[in-house]
Design an enzyme around this catalytic site. Structure first.
Site, mmCIF file in Angstrom:
data_model
loop_
_atom_site.group_PDB
_atom_site.id
_atom_site.type_symbol
_atom_site.label_atom_id
_atom_site.label_comp_id
_atom_site.label_asym_id
_atom_site.label_seq_id
_atom_site.Cartn_x
_atom_site.Cartn_y
_atom_site.Cartn_z
ATOM 1 N N PHE A 153 0.850 -1.194 0.000
ATOM 2 C CA PHE A 153 0.000 0.000 0.000
ATOM 3 C C PHE A 153 0.888 1.247 0.000
ATOM 4 O O PHE A 153 1.841 1.323 0.774
ATOM 5 C CB PHE A 153 -0.885 -0.032 1.245
ATOM 6 C CG PHE A 153 -1.958 1.007 1.256
ATOM 7 C CD1 PHE A 153 -3.119 0.823 0.521
ATOM 8 C CD2 PHE A 153 -1.818 2.165 2.003
ATOM 9 C CE1 PHE A 153 -4.122 1.782 0.534
ATOM 10 C CE2 PHE A 153 -2.816 3.131 2.023
ATOM 11 C CZ PHE A 153 -3.976 2.940 1.281
ATOM 12 N N ASP B 262 2.362 -6.099 8.025
ATOM 13 C CA ASP B 262 1.208 -5.203 7.981
ATOM 14 C C ASP B 262 -0.032 -6.060 7.761
ATOM 15 O O ASP B 262 -0.165 -6.733 6.728
ATOM 16 C CB ASP B 262 1.375 -4.155 6.874
ATOM 17 C CG ASP B 262 0.289 -3.089 6.950
ATOM 18 O OD1 ASP B 262 -0.850 -3.434 7.349
ATOM 19 O OD2 ASP B 262 0.562 -1.934 6.607
ATOM 20 N N ARG C 210 -12.747 -3.834 -7.269
ATOM 21 C CA ARG C 210 -12.393 -4.606 -6.086
ATOM 22 C C ARG C 210 -13.632 -4.879 -5.245
ATOM 23 O O ARG C 210 -14.448 -3.976 -5.028
ATOM 24 C CB ARG C 210 -11.395 -3.749 -5.307
ATOM 25 C CG ARG C 210 -10.668 -4.408 -4.207
ATOM 26 C CD ARG C 210 -9.618 -3.447 -3.682
ATOM 27 N NE ARG C 210 -10.218 -2.393 -2.865
ATOM 28 C CZ ARG C 210 -9.650 -1.866 -1.778
ATOM 29 N NH1 ARG C 210 -8.459 -2.288 -1.392
ATOM 30 N NH2 ARG C 210 -10.245 -0.919 -1.094
ATOM 31 N N TYR D 22 -10.582 -0.202 11.119
ATOM 32 C CA TYR D 22 -11.799 0.265 10.440
ATOM 33 C C TYR D 22 -12.149 -0.592 9.239
ATOM 34 O O TYR D 22 -13.188 -0.389 8.640
ATOM 35 C CB TYR D 22 -11.672 1.740 10.037
ATOM 36 C CG TYR D 22 -10.414 2.073 9.260
ATOM 37 C CD1 TYR D 22 -10.323 1.784 7.907
ATOM 38 C CD2 TYR D 22 -9.315 2.653 9.879
ATOM 39 C CE1 TYR D 22 -9.164 2.064 7.202
ATOM 40 C CE2 TYR D 22 -8.161 2.943 9.185
ATOM 41 C CZ TYR D 22 -8.087 2.647 7.838
ATOM 42 O OH TYR D 22 -6.932 2.913 7.149
ATOM 43 N N LYS D 23 -11.268 -1.536 8.872
ATOM 44 C CA LYS D 23 -11.560 -2.403 7.731
ATOM 45 C C LYS D 23 -12.356 -3.611 8.229
ATOM 46 O O LYS D 23 -13.523 -3.489 8.564
ATOM 47 C CB LYS D 23 -10.261 -2.776 7.013
ATOM 48 C CG LYS D 23 -9.631 -1.565 6.309
ATOM 49 C CD LYS D 23 -8.261 -1.819 5.718
ATOM 50 C CE LYS D 23 -7.757 -0.545 5.035
ATOM 51 N NZ LYS D 23 -6.327 -0.571 4.758
#
Ligand SMILES: *Cc1c(COP(=O)(O)O)cnc(C)c1O
Length: 397
Positions: A113, A184, A356, A209-210
């Site tokens: 990312f 990560d 996605r 938050y995912k």
């Protein structure tokens, strides 16, 4: 056995919407508003500053860290919550480099990312370019681990393709070469089984938050292996990571163990939302999640390939090699996602051409997948994406 009917009932899911974006922002648990209300009215409003002592606010980063630790294979006292993931990446990286003073290379892969890589770039600049950020292609990452490498910064699941690294194998190789490893877990925590202890991670970081569903802007977490936690020097030496914050000493002294990875005042309201979200996880077996996630992603791949000619799968077919999302390349991907959103199917788009879809068994069913694919097939067949309205780029894609 996890009761997925029960878990689905725990979330507020807007009527008529199929939400395939829980890999970016999880939906709101129904219990969250009351939890935050309680904190507002009973704690902040009534207790004011005494809430730090009387309501356990100051201990929340550790208490919630332990709850997340349970999801990632960490023992109590090894994980702490706070800040955002970008900050936690920076902290882990700075501490790891400091532990390998005679090595210069930060190794990551081109699928990582961007924020992780940007934070590494910033750190390299800050150290006067003493270090080098080296990027391998994802499939060449393992072979790129040499004795030059100080730290391997690896995100388990690729945010675009859903490709999953073998963290244990990469970590073994890195350790053989004398390097440290930062995992990560942004797209892993709450998505698949993670074991930082068995996998011998040196540091692990992730967001809440995912897949964990703690809400927009919810704090991140950091884990430090017990053999490193007293040696890791915090680069972000904030007062709440100090050994005695309320001694207000003139100079910084790191706190014990994981406490030193705290920085400043914790986001108490947002942590209340995280606490509420974690209550659901108490009744979930992550192995059940993984099993269902693979079944659902597999179904999505099969349905799209049967009904949607013209889009190309970029997610690995091999179960072992994928996370909990499915991605497809399509030139008109951006407009197609906008057209889907207009029809109540929420996915997202990652440049240049990736559509996605996050697959989250806590609240997604086979019927949702079939219906979403039907909508996609209809959108492609009728070229519904071919509308100027759907081509206008918004700030968040
Ligand atoms: C989502 C994500 C981030 C986001 O970082 P924030 O600081 O929370 O905005 C960082 N790294 C990875 C790998 C991610 O998936």
């Amino acid at each position: 056995m996890t009761d997925f009917t029960w878990t689905r009932e725990q979330f507020h899911l807007p009527l008529g919407m199929i939400y395939l974006d829980g890999n970016s922002l999880g939906p709101m648990p129904k219990a969250t508003p009351a939890r935050i209300e309680r904190m507002l009215h009973e704690e902040w409003a009534e207790q004011l500053i005494t809430g730090w002592n009387n309501c356990g606010w100051m201990q929340m980063p550790r208490r919630l860290g332990d709850r997340i630790g349970a999801l990632i294979g960490a023992a109590p006292g090894q994980t702490v919550v706070g800040d955002t993931l970008s900050i936690k990446v920076f902290q882990a990286l700075a501490a790891a480099l400091d532990l390998r003073p005679d090595r210069r290379v930060i190794l990551s892969d081109s699928g990582n990312f961007p924020s992780d890589l940007y934070m590494a770039e910033g750190l390299v600049r800050l150290t006067g370019d003493r270090h080098e950020l080296r990027l391998a292609r994802p499939h060449e990452l393992e072979d790129s681990i040499t004795e030059e490498v100080a730290v391997l910064l690896v995100t388990e699941v690729d945010y675009r393709t859903g490709r999953r690294h073998d963290l244990a194998a990469l970590t073994r190789k890195a350790h053989e070469m004398g390097a440290l490893v930062i995992w990560d877990l942004a797209h892993s925590a709450g998505a698949l089984p993670v074991d930082v202890t068995a996998g011998a991670a040196d540091f692990a970081v992730g967001c809440t938050y995912k897949y964990i569903n703690a809400g927009p802007g919810a704090p991140a977490f950091i884990y430090v292996a017990p053999d490193l936690s007293e040696a890791a020097e915090p680069a972000l030496s904030g007062w709440l990571g100090h050994a005695h914050p309320f001694a207000f000493e003139r100079s910084y002294r790191p706190g014990d163990g994981i406490d030193r990875m705290r920085v400043g005042t914790p986001p108490v309201l947002q942590m209340a939302a995280l606490d509420a979200a974690l209550d659901i996880w108490d009744r979930v077996d992550i192995r059940d999640i993984r099993k269902r996630s693979l079944a659902l992603t597999g179904l999505m791949i099969e349905e799209v390939e049967t009904h949607c000619p013209g889009v190309r799968l970029v997610t690995p077919r091999d179960n072992e090699k994928r996370g909990s999302q499915v991605s497809f390349r399509f030139e008109q991907g951006y407009a197609t996602i906008q057209a889907l959103i207009d029809q109540g199917v929420i996915g997202d788009f990652r440049a240049p051409d990736i559509m996605r879809f996050g697959i989250t068994p806590l609240y997604i069913t086979e019927d949702d997948i079939r219906e979403a694919v039907e909508t996609l097939a209809r959108t492609l067949r009728g070229a519904l994406w071919d509308n100027p309205r759907y081509r206008r780029r918004r700030a968040v894609t």
